[in-house]
Scaffold this active site. Structure first.
Site, PDB file in Angstrom:
ATOM      1  N   SER A 116     -86.952  89.874  25.166  1.00 27.18           N
ATOM      2  CA  SER A 116     -88.202  89.638  25.897  1.00 27.18           C
ATOM      3  C   SER A 116     -88.353  88.166  26.266  1.00 27.18           C
ATOM      4  O   SER A 116     -87.891  87.278  25.536  1.00 27.18           O
ATOM      5  CB  SER A 116     -89.368  90.062  25.002  1.00 27.18           C
ATOM      6  N   TYR A 140     -94.264  88.912  17.481  1.00 30.56           N
ATOM      7  CA  TYR A 140     -93.477  89.788  18.360  1.00 30.56           C
ATOM      8  C   TYR A 140     -92.312  89.011  18.977  1.00 30.56           C
ATOM      9  O   TYR A 140     -91.142  89.417  18.873  1.00 30.56           O
ATOM     10  CB  TYR A 140     -94.380  90.370  19.455  1.00 30.56           C
ATOM     11  N   LYS A 144     -88.096  89.312  18.359  1.00 33.41           N
ATOM     12  CA  LYS A 144     -87.068  89.507  19.392  1.00 33.41           C
ATOM     13  C   LYS A 144     -86.012  88.399  19.312  1.00 33.41           C
ATOM     14  O   LYS A 144     -84.809  88.649  19.471  1.00 33.41           O
ATOM     15  CB  LYS A 144     -87.715  89.514  20.777  1.00 33.41           C
TER      16      LYS A 144
HETATM   17  N1  LIG Z   1     -92.550  97.265  28.894  1.00 34.62           N
HETATM   18  C1  LIG Z   1     -92.383  95.960  29.055  1.00 34.62           C
HETATM   19  O1  LIG Z   1     -92.951  95.356  29.997  1.00 34.62           O
HETATM   20  C2  LIG Z   1     -91.480  95.181  28.112  1.00 34.62           C
HETATM   21  C3  LIG Z   1     -91.315  93.788  28.306  1.00 34.62           C
HETATM   22  C4  LIG Z   1     -90.470  93.080  27.446  1.00 34.62           C
HETATM   23  C5  LIG Z   1     -89.770  93.747  26.442  1.00 34.62           C
HETATM   24  N2  LIG Z   1     -89.971  95.086  26.262  1.00 34.62           N
HETATM   25  C6  LIG Z   1     -89.243  95.748  25.166  1.00 34.62           C
HETATM   26  O2  LIG Z   1     -88.650  96.941  25.673  1.00 34.62           O
HETATM   27  C7  LIG Z   1     -88.656  97.957  24.682  1.00 34.62           C
HETATM   28  C8  LIG Z   1     -89.282  99.225  25.242  1.00 34.62           C
HETATM   29  O3  LIG Z   1     -90.601  98.937  25.703  1.00 34.62           O
HETATM   30  P1  LIG Z   1     -91.545 100.128  26.199  1.00 34.62           P
HETATM   31  O4  LIG Z   1     -92.562  99.504  27.086  1.00 34.62           O
HETATM   32  O5  LIG Z   1     -90.720 101.252  26.702  1.00 34.62           O
HETATM   33  O6  LIG Z   1     -92.258 100.525  24.820  1.00 34.62           O
HETATM   34  P2  LIG Z   1     -92.659 101.971  24.286  1.00 34.62           P
HETATM   35  O7  LIG Z   1     -93.601 101.752  23.138  1.00 34.62           O
HETATM   36  O8  LIG Z   1     -93.120 102.839  25.412  1.00 34.62           O
HETATM   37  O9  LIG Z   1     -91.283 102.539  23.746  1.00 34.62           O
HETATM   38  C9  LIG Z   1     -90.761 102.209  22.484  1.00 34.62           C
HETATM   39  C10 LIG Z   1     -90.225 103.499  21.876  1.00 34.62           C
HETATM   40  O10 LIG Z   1     -89.638 103.187  20.589  1.00 34.62           O
HETATM   41  C11 LIG Z   1     -90.051 104.186  19.659  1.00 34.62           C
HETATM   42  N3  LIG Z   1     -90.015 103.567  18.328  1.00 34.62           N
HETATM   43  C12 LIG Z   1     -90.822 102.578  17.842  1.00 34.62           C
HETATM   44  N4  LIG Z   1     -90.476 102.286  16.573  1.00 34.62           N
HETATM   45  C13 LIG Z   1     -89.426 103.095  16.251  1.00 34.62           C
HETATM   46  C14 LIG Z   1     -88.643 103.263  15.096  1.00 34.62           C
HETATM   47  N5  LIG Z   1     -88.846 102.537  13.982  1.00 34.62           N
HETATM   48  N6  LIG Z   1     -87.661 104.200  15.107  1.00 34.62           N
HETATM   49  C15 LIG Z   1     -87.431 104.947  16.226  1.00 34.62           C
HETATM   50  N7  LIG Z   1     -88.154 104.829  17.349  1.00 34.62           N
HETATM   51  C16 LIG Z   1     -89.134 103.916  17.375  1.00 34.62           C
HETATM   52  C17 LIG Z   1     -91.445 104.591  20.102  1.00 34.62           C
HETATM   53  O11 LIG Z   1     -91.855 105.859  19.625  1.00 34.62           O
HETATM   54  C18 LIG Z   1     -91.311 104.531  21.615  1.00 34.62           C
HETATM   55  O12 LIG Z   1     -90.918 105.787  22.149  1.00 34.62           O
HETATM   56  C19 LIG Z   1     -89.399  97.389  23.481  1.00 34.62           C
HETATM   57  O13 LIG Z   1     -88.440  96.931  22.554  1.00 34.62           O
HETATM   58  C20 LIG Z   1     -90.174  96.228  24.063  1.00 34.62           C
HETATM   59  O14 LIG Z   1     -90.399  95.212  23.108  1.00 34.62           O
HETATM   60  C21 LIG Z   1     -90.799  95.808  27.073  1.00 34.62           C
END
Ligand SMILES: NC(=O)c1ccc[n+]([C@@H]2O[C@H](COP(=O)([O-])OP(=O)(O)OC[C@H]3O[C@@H](n4cnc5c(N)ncnc54)[C@H](O)[C@@H]3O)[C@@H](O)[C@H]2O)c1
Length: 319
Positions: A116, A140, A144
């Site tokens: 991130s 957070y 990362k």
């Molecule tokens: N969406 C964004 O804009 C964004 C930006 C920067 C980084 N990210 C990173 O991208 C990744 C996905 O983001 P997202 O928006 O799809 O989030 P999200 O919450 O929709 O998806 C995360 C998924 O991981 C699963 N999860 C969480 N903890 C878990 C565990 N211990 N074991 C198994 N599954 C688990 C959740 O149930 C969920 O389905 C994350 O790591 C987030 O930090 C997202």
């Protein structure tokens, strides 16, 4: 045909990745504990393992026999991480450690990771480059950065890894089964919150006195389909013993007011807004340098902000 494990495949980004990888002819296994994800978002062509990154048995089932892992699973709410830093350390850092141990047990050496822009913290230069200083301002972002360091360390023992540092992701994917879009609870991202705003629940606009052209924060947005395309390309550049860190954004900034104005044009009506003071810890401007993504992955995003909001709105209407 290769088989890829998508952790977090029931979440926003992981569900879009799962469908696009299946469409491209890969076999896909999904590991998700459904803590923030949705089972109905998981493409039925994928093999679904319900379980946690913290459960070695579930990890063994998920990892055994795959060639590569795309690791989206984790906790991703900045405010929650400030309130519960141990949770973020345990799931994001501890869970990834366990995932890497399971990969080592099963001889899986290829990993693409969701890092991130939060790893950089308050920018000391713009646009942000992968070589810019990393001083995360939240647990957070810290978690990362710790995982990026774990991957660098594992690469010295032969792992092939790419950390993709996302800026702001928006938009949705239309599939044969309907739209896959953002369904976070709580939703902290601007685009879905702008589309959701109503007279009864107006959008809170944090800070209108920043040193930016219109006084509101400037962020770099990338469409989810472009973002996942970069993951597919990252799989192709994985190299044993190397860990690449690559920013993913569009390389240009949009102010919060620009996002609101574009949304108003998509919605065909004004968005109710309440102006409020700056939120502590928010940098004024975050924009990525995407030169490394261009050179290493041969990638450039194709979809603009209007397309992101059009698609996010279509996904919201289809819910
Ligand atoms: N969406 C964004 O804009 C964004 C930006 C920067 C980084 N990210 C990173 O991208 C990744 C996905 O983001 P997202 O928006 O799809 O989030 P999200 O919450 O929709 O998806 C995360 C998924 O991981 C699963 N999860 C969480 N903890 C878990 C565990 N211990 N074991 C198994 N599954 C688990 C959740 O149930 C969920 O389905 C994350 O790591 C987030 O930090 C997202």
């Amino acid at each position: 045909m290769t088989e890829i494990l998508v952790t977090g495949g029931a979440g926003y980004l992981g569900s879009v990745a799962t469908t696009l990888l299946l469409d491209a002819g890969h076999r896909v296994r999904v590991l998700d504990d459904l803590s923030t994800g949705h089972l109905d978002a998981v493409d039925e062509r994928a093999q679904f393992v319900e379980g946690s990154l913290e459960d070695p048995t579930a990890l063994d089932e998920a990892v055994s026999g795959v060639q590569s892992v795309i690791h989206f699973a984790g906790k991703s709410l900045v405010a929650e991480s400030v309130a519960q830093p141990e949770l973020y350390h345990r799931v994001n850092v501890g869970g990834t450690t366990q995932l890497l141990e399971a990969m080592a047990r099963h001889g899986v050496t290829r990993c693409v990771f969701s890092s991130s822009a939060a790893t950089y913290g308050e920018p000391v230069e713009l646009p942000l480059r992968e070589t810019s200083p990393t001083q995360p301002t939240s647990p957070y972002g810290e978690s990362k950065l710790r995982v990026d360091a774990l991957l660098s360390d594992a690469a010295t023992r032969g792992l092939a890894a790419v950390s993709l540092r996302y800026f702001n992701v928006a938009g949705a994917l239309e599939t044969a089964r309907g739209w896959l879009g953002e369904r976070h609870h709580p939703e902290t991202h601007l685009v879905p919150n702008v589309l959701e705003a109503s007279e009864n629940h107006p959008l809170t606009l944090f800070g209108t006195d920043w040193n930016t052209p219109d006084g509101t924060c400037v962020r770099d947005y990338v469409h989810v389909v472009d973002l996942i395309d970069a993951h597919v390309r990252a799989l192709d550049v994985l190299e044993n013993g190397r860990h690449h860190i690559v920013n993913l954004g569009s390389g240009r900034g949009y102010s919060n007011r620009e996002v609101i104005a574009t949304s108003e044009s998509v919605l065909g009506r004004p968005v109710p807004v309440v102006e409020s003071p700056r939120r502590p810890g928010d940098p004024a401007v975050l924009v990525a340098s995407i030169e490394r993504a261009e050179h290493l992955l041969g990638w450039r995003p194709e979809r603009d902000l209007r397309r992101m909001i059009d698609d996010a709105y279509a996904a919201r209407l289809a819910r």
